[in-house]
Design a protein around this motif. Sequence first.
Motif, PDB file in Angstrom:
ATOM      1  N   THR A 140       0.851  -1.179   0.000  1.00  0.00           N
ATOM      2  CA  THR A 140       0.000   0.000   0.000  1.00  0.00           C
ATOM      3  C   THR A 140       0.889   1.233   0.000  1.00  0.00           C
ATOM      4  O   THR A 140       2.045   1.179   0.459  1.00  0.00           O
ATOM      5  N   PHE A 141       0.382   2.317  -0.538  1.00  0.00           N
ATOM      6  CA  PHE A 141       1.137   3.572  -0.585  1.00  0.00           C
ATOM      7  C   PHE A 141       0.663   4.469   0.560  1.00  0.00           C
ATOM      8  O   PHE A 141      -0.535   4.755   0.672  1.00  0.00           O
ATOM      9  N   GLY A 142       1.606   4.899   1.382  1.00  0.00           N
ATOM     10  CA  GLY A 142       1.286   5.789   2.498  1.00  0.00           C
ATOM     11  C   GLY A 142       1.768   7.195   2.201  1.00  0.00           C
ATOM     12  O   GLY A 142       2.947   7.407   1.875  1.00  0.00           O
ATOM     13  N   ILE A 143       0.879   8.157   2.299  1.00  0.00           N
ATOM     14  CA  ILE A 143       1.230   9.544   1.982  1.00  0.00           C
ATOM     15  C   ILE A 143       1.948  10.177   3.169  1.00  0.00           C
ATOM     16  O   ILE A 143       1.468  10.121   4.310  1.00  0.00           O
ATOM     17  N   VAL A 144       3.090  10.779   2.904  1.00  0.00           N
ATOM     18  CA  VAL A 144       3.818  11.507   3.954  1.00  0.00           C
ATOM     19  C   VAL A 144       2.964  12.696   4.370  1.00  0.00           C
ATOM     20  O   VAL A 144       2.678  13.584   3.553  1.00  0.00           O
ATOM     21  N   PRO A 145       2.502  12.754   5.620  1.00  0.00           N
ATOM     22  CA  PRO A 145       1.537  13.790   6.025  1.00  0.00           C
ATOM     23  C   PRO A 145       2.170  15.172   6.099  1.00  0.00           C
ATOM     24  O   PRO A 145       3.339  15.323   6.473  1.00  0.00           O
ATOM     25  N   THR A 150      -7.635  15.035   9.988  1.00  0.00           N
ATOM     26  CA  THR A 150      -8.586  14.125  10.643  1.00  0.00           C
ATOM     27  C   THR A 150      -9.509  13.420   9.645  1.00  0.00           C
ATOM     28  O   THR A 150     -10.312  12.575  10.032  1.00  0.00           O
ATOM     29  N   GLY A 151      -9.385  13.757   8.357  1.00  0.00           N
ATOM     30  CA  GLY A 151     -10.263  13.170   7.354  1.00  0.00           C
ATOM     31  C   GLY A 151      -9.707  11.926   6.692  1.00  0.00           C
ATOM     32  O   GLY A 151     -10.382  11.321   5.854  1.00  0.00           O
ATOM     33  N   TYR A 152      -8.480  11.523   7.066  1.00  0.00           N
ATOM     34  CA  TYR A 152      -7.862  10.338   6.473  1.00  0.00           C
ATOM     35  C   TYR A 152      -7.600   9.287   7.541  1.00  0.00           C
ATOM     36  O   TYR A 152      -7.360   9.603   8.717  1.00  0.00           O
ATOM     37  N   GLU A 173      -7.988   4.047  12.118  1.00  0.00           N
ATOM     38  CA  GLU A 173      -9.142   4.796  11.624  1.00  0.00           C
ATOM     39  C   GLU A 173      -8.891   6.303  11.705  1.00  0.00           C
ATOM     40  O   GLU A 173      -7.956   6.757  12.364  1.00  0.00           O
ATOM     41  N   LYS A 174      -9.763   7.080  11.081  1.00  0.00           N
ATOM     42  CA  LYS A 174      -9.656   8.536  11.133  1.00  0.00           C
ATOM     43  C   LYS A 174      -9.642   9.006  12.582  1.00  0.00           C
ATOM     44  O   LYS A 174     -10.575   8.717  13.340  1.00  0.00           O
ATOM     45  N   PRO A 175      -8.592   9.719  13.005  1.00  0.00           N
ATOM     46  CA  PRO A 175      -8.446  10.074  14.419  1.00  0.00           C
ATOM     47  C   PRO A 175      -9.052  11.441  14.761  1.00  0.00           C
ATOM     48  O   PRO A 175      -9.339  12.255  13.872  1.00  0.00           O
ATOM     49  N   GLU A 176      -9.216  11.687  16.031  1.00  0.00           N
ATOM     50  CA  GLU A 176      -9.507  13.034  16.520  1.00  0.00           C
ATOM     51  C   GLU A 176      -8.265  13.904  16.327  1.00  0.00           C
ATOM     52  O   GLU A 176      -7.147  13.393  16.149  1.00  0.00           O
ATOM     53  N   GLU A 181      -2.424  14.920  15.695  1.00  0.00           N
ATOM     54  CA  GLU A 181      -1.227  15.722  15.965  1.00  0.00           C
ATOM     55  C   GLU A 181      -0.088  14.853  16.495  1.00  0.00           C
ATOM     56  O   GLU A 181       1.080  15.022  16.116  1.00  0.00           O
ATOM     57  N   LYS A 182      -0.420  13.891  17.357  1.00  0.00           N
ATOM     58  CA  LYS A 182       0.596  12.977  17.886  1.00  0.00           C
ATOM     59  C   LYS A 182       1.148  12.078  16.785  1.00  0.00           C
ATOM     60  O   LYS A 182       2.353  11.820  16.729  1.00  0.00           O
ATOM     61  N   TYR A 183       0.268  11.604  15.923  1.00  0.00           N
ATOM     62  CA  TYR A 183       0.715  10.757  14.822  1.00  0.00           C
ATOM     63  C   TYR A 183       1.726  11.479  13.941  1.00  0.00           C
ATOM     64  O   TYR A 183       2.788  10.950  13.600  1.00  0.00           O
ATOM     65  N   VAL A 184       1.387  12.708  13.552  1.00  0.00           N
ATOM     66  CA  VAL A 184       2.250  13.451  12.631  1.00  0.00           C
ATOM     67  C   VAL A 184       3.578  13.822  13.291  1.00  0.00           C
ATOM     68  O   VAL A 184       4.647  13.705  12.676  1.00  0.00           O
ATOM     69  N   SER A 185       3.534  14.240  14.527  1.00  0.00           N
ATOM     70  CA  SER A 185       4.775  14.652  15.211  1.00  0.00           C
ATOM     71  C   SER A 185       5.703  13.470  15.476  1.00  0.00           C
ATOM     72  O   SER A 185       6.924  13.639  15.554  1.00  0.00           O
TER      73      SER A 185
END
Length: 468
Positions: A140-145, A150-152, A173-176, A181-185
Amino acid sequence: MLLPVVMAGGSGTRLWPLSRTLYPKQFLSLNSENTMLQETLRRLDGIEHKPALIICNESHRFIVAEQLRKAGLDHSGILLEPDGRNTAPAVTLAALQAIKNGEDPVLLILAADHDIQNNKSFISAVEKAKALADKGNLVTFGIVPTNPETGYGYIKKGNAISSEGFEVAAFVEKPELSLAEKYVSSGEYLWNSGMFMFKASAYLDELEVFRPDILESCRESLSACEKDLDFIRIERNVFCRCPEESIDYAVMEKTSKAVVVPLDANWSDVGSWSALWEISNKDASGNAIRGDVITEDSTGSYLYSQHRLIGVVGVNDLVVIETKDAVLVAHKDKVQQVKCIVAQLKNKNRPEYLQHREIFRPWGSHDTIAEGERFQVKHVIVLPGQITAKQIHYHRTEHWIVVSGTAKVHFEDQSYLVSENESTYIPVGIPHAIENPGRIPLEIIEVRSGVYLQEDDVIRVSSSGVGY
């Protein structure tokens, strides 16, 4: 050889009024002169591949065929889904079709409605994914955020696999917002793009383990398919009983062979008007403008005129969309609620949710330009060499005035020519069709009169063409 599979079956509502059920966003020109479907296929030009296999809804078949023809794009066939059953059955049909002749190609699964602005990075990611797919992995292809979206959905990266990619640790799943913010950081998560690559046999083997019911339904419905020109018609009754499931839920979240390749290519799924504003070129005031638009003291807006002049004064962060039969005005922060407008239109059985005023057919198009209680005026275009179906109306008469080209009118058992500035009359109950024998588009003004003027007042006499 790589076989691209382009899923073009969506019928999104978030880009209404441009996107309609019978003419959704993948068939629109939103950020270039090409439609999104055409752009998706053009994106493959730098990759060695077979002609793409297209999957679409049966009601969109002529749009797909015409857009491929206009762009001069080859294909390996157009699979027609009689009903949308989500991505797992769609991909399963494609995989089964791909192995029919004893081959086992690597499938590149793409959505027809994504925007990718850095094609060089896209091609690089595809090459990395191909190396992993050749080894039997499901990629699968994962997009570098770029932001805590919150829509993905998200994909958590696991252990690195050489320099090509990573094992998939988890699908999320789509997070709050706080969790996003924690995922991206953390740098450990990627957006879930919905694009995949794997050998056809590798996907089918995993599907047989985890969802044999989907595999059996698709296998049975494809075995009874019918070939119709470029179209592959799937057997309706069996396929409509197939479980509705995404490829993520059916296979990718369960298999031990899932790997992810990061993709950093200015990707967008163009899921809203605000998303389209973000990827569009803007003027000095931050306005993205298409069509006949004049602004004064306005900033940060997306302004689209399809048919007439839009004047915008003293507004900020608005979306204004004008089409021939509808106008949308929304704040950029509220565009996700456009789907609520579409739901209201659908509940009221209004045609604006379903299709545009101008309706495209394989032979051309027709556009209602005026109407009243007992009359309707249409601008009809018949393409060179095309003919409508021979048909009868029982509630209306028709006057046809030729304004450009020459019409060959089929009237009962005879035919005759009608040239520019000439007209003809079709009474109630008379079999008729219209043909363009010339080399330029035939343009007609059609005046209907009667007590009932809707499109379902038609009885097909022959299938020599496609009627209204």
